[in-house]
Design a protein around this motif. Structure first.
Motif, mmCIF file in Angstrom:
data_model
loop_
_atom_site.group_PDB
_atom_site.id
_atom_site.type_symbol
_atom_site.label_atom_id
_atom_site.label_comp_id
_atom_site.label_asym_id
_atom_site.label_seq_id
_atom_site.Cartn_x
_atom_site.Cartn_y
_atom_site.Cartn_z
ATOM 1 N N ALA A 243 0.860 -1.192 0.000
ATOM 2 C CA ALA A 243 0.000 0.000 0.000
ATOM 3 C C ALA A 243 0.893 1.237 0.000
ATOM 4 O O ALA A 243 2.082 1.169 0.308
ATOM 5 N N HIS A 244 0.309 2.361 -0.290
ATOM 6 C CA HIS A 244 1.055 3.622 -0.336
ATOM 7 C C HIS A 244 1.678 3.921 1.020
ATOM 8 O O HIS A 244 0.995 3.900 2.040
ATOM 9 N N PHE A 245 2.970 4.198 1.055
ATOM 10 C CA PHE A 245 3.745 4.524 2.263
ATOM 11 C C PHE A 245 3.833 3.363 3.254
ATOM 12 O O PHE A 245 4.045 3.580 4.447
ATOM 13 N N VAL A 246 3.636 2.133 2.801
ATOM 14 C CA VAL A 246 3.758 0.948 3.652
ATOM 15 C C VAL A 246 4.829 0.052 3.056
ATOM 16 O O VAL A 246 4.801 -0.232 1.858
ATOM 17 N N LEU A 247 5.779 -0.384 3.889
ATOM 18 C CA LEU A 247 6.820 -1.295 3.432
ATOM 19 C C LEU A 247 6.832 -2.530 4.313
ATOM 20 O O LEU A 247 6.685 -2.436 5.531
ATOM 21 N N HIS A 248 7.005 -3.684 3.690
ATOM 22 C CA HIS A 248 7.196 -4.941 4.404
ATOM 23 C C HIS A 248 8.561 -5.479 3.991
ATOM 24 O O HIS A 248 8.843 -5.625 2.802
ATOM 25 N N TYR A 249 9.387 -5.761 4.983
ATOM 26 C CA TYR A 249 10.728 -6.277 4.746
ATOM 27 C C TYR A 249 10.733 -7.768 5.071
ATOM 28 O O TYR A 249 10.256 -8.162 6.128
ATOM 29 N N PHE A 250 11.301 -8.564 4.175
ATOM 30 C CA PHE A 250 11.380 -10.008 4.379
ATOM 31 C C PHE A 250 12.842 -10.403 4.537
ATOM 32 O O PHE A 250 13.668 -10.090 3.670
ATOM 33 N N PHE A 251 13.138 -11.086 5.634
ATOM 34 C CA PHE A 251 14.497 -11.512 5.957
ATOM 35 C C PHE A 251 14.544 -13.025 6.134
ATOM 36 O O PHE A 251 13.530 -13.648 6.454
ATOM 37 N N LYS A 252 15.736 -13.582 5.942
ATOM 38 C CA LYS A 252 15.949 -14.990 6.249
ATOM 39 C C LYS A 252 17.334 -15.142 6.885
ATOM 40 O O LYS A 252 18.207 -14.290 6.708
ATOM 41 N N ARG A 253 17.500 -16.217 7.642
ATOM 42 C CA ARG A 253 18.820 -16.602 8.139
ATOM 43 C C ARG A 253 18.798 -18.095 8.394
ATOM 44 O O ARG A 253 17.735 -18.706 8.585
ATOM 45 N N GLN A 254 19.993 -18.665 8.395
ATOM 46 C CA GLN A 254 20.108 -20.095 8.602
ATOM 47 C C GLN A 254 19.626 -20.423 10.009
ATOM 48 O O GLN A 254 19.965 -19.737 10.972
ATOM 49 N N LEU A 255 18.809 -21.471 10.106
ATOM 50 C CA LEU A 255 18.266 -21.892 11.383
ATOM 51 C C LEU A 255 19.399 -22.363 12.277
ATOM 52 O O LEU A 255 20.235 -23.173 11.876
ATOM 53 N N ARG A 256 19.434 -21.833 13.478
ATOM 54 C CA ARG A 256 20.472 -22.208 14.430
ATOM 55 C C ARG A 256 20.024 -23.427 15.210
ATOM 56 O O ARG A 256 18.907 -23.490 15.681
ATOM 57 N N ALA A 257 20.916 -24.369 15.338
ATOM 58 C CA ALA A 257 20.575 -25.638 16.008
ATOM 59 C C ALA A 257 20.426 -25.511 17.493
ATOM 60 O O ALA A 257 20.682 -24.692 18.202
#
Length: 48
Positions: A34-48
């Motif tokens: 939407a206007h003026f809305v940001l969604h950031y998607f992150f990933k990282r390796q699952l830590r055991a």
């Protein structure tokens, strides 16, 4: 390899992005549903 994911739905500045990077999060996408809305998607390796 297994991953964990994080979605942030608030605006992040460069300091916040740096903190997430220091925690091992990799930014993989930024979406603007939407206007003026940001969604950031992150990933990282699952830590055991």
């Amino acid at each position: 390899m297994k991953w964990e994911y994080l979605v942030v739905e608030t605006t992040l500045d460069s300091a916040a992005l740096g903190e997430l990077g220091a925690e091992g999060w990799e930014l993989v996408a930024v979406v603007s549903p939407a206007h003026f809305v940001l969604h950031y998607f992150f990933k990282r390796q699952l830590r055991a």
